[in-house]
Design an enzyme around this catalytic site. Structure first.
Site, PDB file in Angstrom:
ATOM      1  NE  ARG A 298     -30.684 -26.304 117.105  1.00 12.66           N
ATOM      2  CZ  ARG A 298     -31.913 -26.473 116.656  1.00 12.66           C
ATOM      3  NH1 ARG A 298     -32.834 -26.916 117.459  1.00 12.66           N
ATOM      4  NH2 ARG A 298     -32.222 -26.202 115.397  1.00 12.66           N
TER       5      ARG A 298
ATOM      6  CG  ASP B  31     -29.514 -26.203 113.038  1.00 16.70           C
ATOM      7  OD1 ASP B  31     -29.668 -26.358 111.812  1.00 16.70           O
ATOM      8  OD2 ASP B  31     -30.168 -25.370 113.708  1.00 16.70           O
TER       9      ASP B  31
ATOM     10  CG  ASN C 109     -25.283 -29.282 107.696  1.00 21.76           C
ATOM     11  OD1 ASN C 109     -24.459 -29.130 108.587  1.00 21.76           O
ATOM     12  ND2 ASN C 109     -25.857 -30.445 107.446  1.00 21.76           N
TER      13      ASN C 109
ATOM     14  CB  ILE D  87     -35.970 -28.933 121.996  1.00 16.16           C
ATOM     15  CG1 ILE D  87     -35.431 -28.456 123.364  1.00 16.16           C
ATOM     16  CG2 ILE D  87     -36.124 -30.440 121.964  1.00 16.16           C
ATOM     17  CD1 ILE D  87     -34.033 -28.918 123.702  1.00 16.16           C
TER      18      ILE D  87
ATOM     19  CB  SER E  83     -36.822 -32.891 111.928  1.00 19.79           C
ATOM     20  OG  SER E  83     -37.153 -31.860 111.020  1.00 19.79           O
TER      21      SER E  83
ATOM     22  CG  ASN F 161     -35.415 -31.237 108.605  1.00 24.99           C
ATOM     23  OD1 ASN F 161     -34.589 -31.901 109.242  1.00 24.99           O
ATOM     24  ND2 ASN F 161     -35.575 -29.928 108.823  1.00 24.99           N
ATOM     25  CD1 TRP F 162     -40.693 -35.998 106.696  1.00 26.19           C
ATOM     26  CD2 TRP F 162     -39.816 -36.334 104.668  1.00 26.19           C
ATOM     27  NE1 TRP F 162     -40.107 -37.253 106.686  1.00 26.19           N
ATOM     28  CE2 TRP F 162     -39.567 -37.484 105.453  1.00 26.19           C
ATOM     29  CE3 TRP F 162     -39.352 -36.318 103.340  1.00 26.19           C
ATOM     30  CZ2 TRP F 162     -38.877 -38.595 104.966  1.00 26.19           C
ATOM     31  CZ3 TRP F 162     -38.667 -37.425 102.869  1.00 26.19           C
ATOM     32  CH2 TRP F 162     -38.435 -38.541 103.665  1.00 26.19           C
TER      33      TRP F 162
HETATM   34  C1  IPE Z   1     -33.319 -29.584 113.460  1.00 25.97           C
HETATM   35  O1  IPE Z   1     -32.781 -28.572 112.694  1.00 25.97           O
HETATM   36  C2  IPE Z   1     -33.334 -30.857 112.694  1.00 25.97           C
HETATM   37  C3  IPE Z   1     -32.028 -31.443 112.406  1.00 25.97           C
HETATM   38  C4  IPE Z   1     -30.865 -31.034 112.834  1.00 25.97           C
HETATM   39  C5  IPE Z   1     -32.037 -32.619 111.583  1.00 25.97           C
HETATM   40  P1  IPE Z   1     -33.709 -27.548 111.863  1.00 25.97           P
HETATM   41  O2  IPE Z   1     -32.785 -26.610 111.207  1.00 25.97           O
HETATM   42  O3  IPE Z   1     -34.633 -28.303 111.012  1.00 25.97           O
HETATM   43  O4  IPE Z   1     -34.523 -26.847 113.030  1.00 25.97           O
HETATM   44  P2  IPE Z   1     -35.247 -25.436 113.079  1.00 25.97           P
HETATM   45  O5  IPE Z   1     -36.183 -25.383 111.920  1.00 25.97           O
HETATM   46  O6  IPE Z   1     -34.188 -24.385 112.997  1.00 25.97           O
HETATM   47  O7  IPE Z   1     -35.923 -25.407 114.407  1.00 25.97           O
HETATM   48  C1  IPE Z   2     -28.954 -29.118 109.628  1.00 22.86           C
HETATM   49  O1  IPE Z   2     -28.576 -28.004 108.913  1.00 22.86           O
HETATM   50  C2  IPE Z   2     -29.208 -30.319 108.741  1.00 22.86           C
HETATM   51  C3  IPE Z   2     -30.633 -30.628 108.538  1.00 22.86           C
HETATM   52  C4  IPE Z   2     -31.630 -30.083 109.163  1.00 22.86           C
HETATM   53  C5  IPE Z   2     -30.949 -31.622 107.544  1.00 22.86           C
HETATM   54  P1  IPE Z   2     -29.637 -26.998 108.267  1.00 22.86           P
HETATM   55  O2  IPE Z   2     -29.910 -27.463 106.880  1.00 22.86           O
HETATM   56  O3  IPE Z   2     -30.800 -26.847 109.145  1.00 22.86           O
HETATM   57  O4  IPE Z   2     -28.774 -25.669 108.222  1.00 22.86           O
HETATM   58  P2  IPE Z   2     -29.278 -24.190 108.573  1.00 22.86           P
HETATM   59  O5  IPE Z   2     -29.922 -24.256 109.917  1.00 22.86           O
HETATM   60  O6  IPE Z   2     -30.247 -23.820 107.500  1.00 22.86           O
HETATM   61  O7  IPE Z   2     -28.046 -23.369 108.570  1.00 22.86           O
HETATM   62 MG    MG Z   3     -31.227 -25.594 110.667  1.00 24.32          MG
END
Ligand code: IPE
Ligand code: IPE
Ligand code: MG
Length: 241
Positions: free
Chosen positions: A182, A14, A16, A189, A59, A62-63
């Site tokens: 994490r 997490d 990025n 989680i 996830s 994430n969609w």
């Molecule tokens: C969890 O990260 C999913 C992945 C790392 C692929 P998210 O950034 O989507 O999680 P939340 O929304 O902060 O809980």
């Molecule tokens: C994790 O990084 C990668 C994915 C969930 C695809 P994020 O894209 O969730 O990055 P933040 O949490 O917004 O910084």
């Molecule tokens: Mg994130």
């Protein structure tokens, strides 16, 4: 490195987006940098002798992100397979995907399945990419399979056990998670591997995923090696007094 290694190491990668934002760049640049870190961590874990490495890459939730970010991530996945399959095969890594892959665009899904097939005979580390993955969805799918077995008469309700329930989940050959890392400072989680993390050791780091190095992984593993895992028993029972 300590001689107590987690058999199954899982990572919620997490941060990025925040990494890119800090540099006034678009979020996708953080994802791009994140892939370089995936490569480093995969090689490192395999060299250390980790048996199973699960990486949460995308996830179910994430969609719901903006369409252009989702398409970029799918393209990145495509490129990742194209570029890294050679390394995966050379390093004797078995590649698996966990999640509802039917939702992944067809061309990308084909590449993923091709990588799964071509690496199926490998005997080294299992690299398990969690894609279009949700922990609750995985449990519900297993419950449906159990319900079908019961409805068809091949299983009695009183014979449902943790073991046969687990055998209905994605990749039942992949064991419980020993160490869950994490990144990015979030202490949650996010619906990852709910069943398999029942007794995982948890390690949270404030570092964003694109900043993670091999040393950070070593640090988490050393910390894990010092933990006292009792699984509900007493110190005396687990022989660690
Ligand atoms: C969890 O990260 C999913 C992945 C790392 C692929 P998210 O950034 O989507 O999680 P939340 O929304 O902060 O809980
Ligand atoms: C994790 O990084 C990668 C994915 C969930 C695809 P994020 O894209 O969730 O990055 P933040 O949490 O917004 O910084
Ligand atoms: Mg994130």
């Amino acid at each position: 490195m300590p001689d107590i290694l987690p058999v199954h190491l899982a990572i919620i990668m997490d941060g990025n987006g925040r990494w890119a934002k800090q540099r006034k760049m678009p979020r996708i640049m953080g994802h791009k940098k994140g892939v370089d870190v995936v490569n480093k961590v995969v090689r490192h874990a395999s060299a250390l002798g980790i048996r199973y490495l699960s990486l949460f890459a995308f996830s179910m939730e994430n969609w719901k992100r903006p369409g252009d970010e989702v398409s970029f991530l799918m393209r990145l996945l495509d490129e990742y397979i194209e570029k890294e399959l050679k390394t995966i095969l050379r390093e004797n890594i078995r590649f698996t995907v966990t999640g509802q892959t039917d939702l992944i665009p067809e061309s990308t899904r084909k590449k993923l399945l091709d990588a799964v097939e071509r690496s199926a005979g490998n005997t080294g580390m299992v690299l398990n990419l969690a894609l279009s993955y949700g922990g609750r969805a995985e449990i519900v799918l297993a419950a449906k399979k159990i319900a079908e077995l019961v409805a068809s008469g091949s299983l009695k309700p009183e014979d449902v056990t943790e073991e046969n329930f687990f055998s209905c989940m994605f990749h039942p050959e992949i064991p419980d998670v020993d160490l869950l890392i994490r990144t990015s400072g979030e202490l949650r989680i996010s619906n990852f591997m709910l069943w398999r993390i029942a007794y995982s050791e948890l390690f949270f780091t404030g570092k964003l995923w694109p900043d993670i190095t091999e040393q950070d992984i070593d640090e988490a593993i050393s910390d894990f090696a010092g933990r006292n895992r009792r699984f509900g028993m007493t110190d005396e029972q687990v022989g660690d007094i």
